[in-house]
Design an enzyme around this catalytic site. Structure first.
Site, PDB file in Angstrom:
ATOM      1  N   GLU A  45       0.804  -1.235   0.000  1.00 24.05           N
ATOM      2  CA  GLU A  45       0.000   0.000   0.000  1.00 24.05           C
ATOM      3  C   GLU A  45       0.838   1.286   0.000  1.00 24.05           C
ATOM      4  OE1 GLU A  45      -2.709  -0.417   3.314  1.00 24.05           O
ATOM      5  OE2 GLU A  45      -3.751  -2.107   2.382  1.00 24.05           O
ATOM      6  N   HIS A  80     -10.325  -6.491  -1.829  1.00 24.61           N
ATOM      7  CA  HIS A  80     -11.381  -6.369  -0.818  1.00 24.61           C
ATOM      8  C   HIS A  80     -12.551  -5.722  -1.550  1.00 24.61           C
ATOM      9  CE1 HIS A  80      -8.863  -7.651   2.445  1.00 24.61           C
ATOM     10  NE2 HIS A  80      -7.926  -6.790   2.079  1.00 24.61           N
ATOM     11  N   ASP A  95     -12.096 -10.792  -0.485  1.00 19.58           N
ATOM     12  CA  ASP A  95     -13.376 -10.935   0.221  1.00 19.58           C
ATOM     13  C   ASP A  95     -14.389 -10.043  -0.492  1.00 19.58           C
ATOM     14  OD1 ASP A  95     -12.593  -8.387   1.316  1.00 19.58           O
ATOM     15  OD2 ASP A  95     -11.949  -9.318   3.195  1.00 19.58           O
TER      16      ASP A  95
HETATM   17  C1  XIL Z   1      -6.010  -6.328   8.399  1.00 18.99           C
HETATM   18  C2  XIL Z   1      -6.322  -7.519   9.276  1.00 18.99           C
HETATM   19  O1  XIL Z   1      -7.210  -8.350   8.590  1.00 18.99           O
HETATM   20  C3  XIL Z   1      -6.909  -7.072  10.583  1.00 18.99           C
HETATM   21  O2  XIL Z   1      -7.059  -8.175  11.468  1.00 18.99           O
HETATM   22  C4  XIL Z   1      -6.003  -6.029  11.226  1.00 18.99           C
HETATM   23  O3  XIL Z   1      -6.606  -5.532  12.396  1.00 18.99           O
HETATM   24  C5  XIL Z   1      -5.725  -4.890  10.262  1.00 18.99           C
HETATM   25  O4  XIL Z   1      -5.185  -5.412   9.061  1.00 18.99           O
HETATM   26  N1  XIL Z   1      -4.846  -4.677   3.727  1.00 18.99           N
HETATM   27  C6  XIL Z   1      -3.812  -5.476   4.163  1.00 18.99           C
HETATM   28  C7  XIL Z   1      -4.020  -6.345   5.346  1.00 18.99           C
HETATM   29  O5  XIL Z   1      -2.771  -5.549   3.519  1.00 18.99           O
HETATM   30  O6  XIL Z   1      -2.847  -6.523   6.085  1.00 18.99           O
HETATM   31  C8  XIL Z   1      -5.120  -5.832   6.231  1.00 18.99           C
HETATM   32  O7  XIL Z   1      -5.338  -6.790   7.250  1.00 18.99           O
HETATM   33  C9  XIL Z   1      -6.371  -5.548   5.452  1.00 18.99           C
HETATM   34  C10 XIL Z   1      -6.114  -4.516   4.391  1.00 18.99           C
END
Ligand code: XIL
Length: 356
Positions: A162, A239, A269
């Site tokens: 990111e 996501h 997801d």
């Molecule tokens: C998220 C986890 O799923 C959570 O449990 C945590 O509290 C925060 O991070 N992008 C990513 C992941 O690269 O590492 C993130 O995971 C979700 C968004």
């Protein structure tokens, strides 16, 4: 009745019975549709991100992970604050537990997530007033120590996570502020030096709806390659929301394939609760729309990404009870292929049907 006539009639009757039986038998033995497991039914790796405490304490959860996937990403256990909570101390217990689980349940591939990110940083990094030299050393030492610890066990890393905004600009995070714009290149170089056999990924969200972000990532990849710095793959987090268009999804997958790098759908997801209703529970209709979208993602990935570039598809945790989405959005949801009781949802079957 004369004997020969009786025998003839009996033979005809027997023949008729045996014919009708063989027809029935044929109907019975025609292959039933079997949904053995995702890892057995898909022509590429299927992964799940996992949580070490659930693996330890919930045998249904660990059983599903063991059975369904052949790739594992630790959801949080390999993040900076999990592994490196204080400057001179590393905590390997949870991450090692996941690695051991993956190794002892069918030698699953392990994808490391993530070395350099602006989130999940411990206070000693966030509040550190050190200069560029200090931060260079923090980043370098962290990458070297972590990659070396898992060398030979972790196949691949999300080296940088990111780093870009949706408009394509470089995210103004602590790494950029302290180290300058070229920190991404150095992170990849340090990871390469620590384990030349590891596959190195850049991972990000929003590539389905932010074309400027895709362009920025493509430029970054071209820049690294022109300088001989190793990068092997792109992670599309995905996501998704249910209303995400098929065009956006296929644009992102086609674009990632066009880089020539490995393509990992890394955190899939599909959330359903668009209004963030507090009393949300998924209707059959929503579950079927979700299944169709999962199917679209999988079918597009399978057809648009050349075989040699297919790193696989990973969902972000196992079942709806494990998803990060409810706490992230502050409302219940049902974004994964297994429900809260680890029953297979329509999405599960759609994923398999999509590659038939
Ligand atoms: C998220 C986890 O799923 C959570 O449990 C945590 O509290 C925060 O991070 N992008 C990513 C992941 O690269 O590492 C993130 O995971 C979700 C968004």
């Amino acid at each position: 009745m004369k004997k020969p006539i009786a025998i003839a009639i009996l033979s005809i009757l027997l023949l008729a019975v045996s014919c009708s039986q063989s027809k029935e038998d044929a109907a019975v033995v025609s292959p039933p549709v079997v949904y053995a497991s995702l890892q057995e039914m898909l022509p590429f790796k299927f992964g799940e991100s996992v949580n070490p405490n659930r693996l330890r304490n919930n045998t249904v959860y660990s059983g599903i992970a063991a059975k369904e996937c052949n790739s594992i990403t630790p959801e949080n256990a390999m993040k900076f604050n999990s592994l490196h909570p204080a400057e001179n101390s590393y905590t390997w217990t949870d991450a090692d537990y996941i690695v051991n689980f993956a190794q002892t349940n069918g030698a699953k591939r392990i994808h490391g997530h993530t070395l350099v990110w602006f989130q999940a940083l411990p206070d000693w990094v966030k509040n550190n007033t050190g200069d560029a030299q200090v931060f260079e050393n923090i980043m370098k030492t962290h990458i070297q120590t972590v990659v070396a610890h898992f060398k030979g066990k972790v196949t691949s890393w999300d080296v940088v996570n990111e780093a870009f905004n949706d408009d394509g600009s470089l995210r103004d995070n602590i790494w950029k502020q302290k180290l300058g714009d070229d920190y991404i290149a150095r992170a990849f170089q340090y990871a390469y030096e620590a384990d030349p056999n590891a596959l190195l990924f850049y991972n990000d969200y929003g590539q389905e709806y932010a074309p400027a972000k895709r362009t920025a990532i493509a430029n970054m990849v071209a820049n690294l390659k022109s300088r001989g710095i190793r990068i092997d793959g792109i992670g599309l987090q995905f996501h998704l929301i249910l209303s995400q268009s098929e065009t956006n999804i296929s644009n992102a997958i086609n674009w990632a394939a066009s880089t020539g790098l490995l393509v990992h759908i890394s955190e899939l997801d599909i959330s359903l609760n668009k209004d963030k209703a507090q009393n949300f529970s998924p209707t059959q209709d929503l579950l079927e729309q979700q299944a169709a979208k999962y199917g679209y993602v999988v079918k597009t990935y399978n057809t648009a990404v050349p075989k040699a570039q297919k790193f696989g598809i990973t969902t972000w945790n196992v079942g709806d009870a494990d998803s990060w989405i409810p706490s992230y959005q502050g409302a219940p949801d049902a974004p994964l292929p297994f429900d809260v009781n680890y029953n297979r949802k329509p999405a599960y079957y759609a994923i398999i049907d999509a590659v038939k």
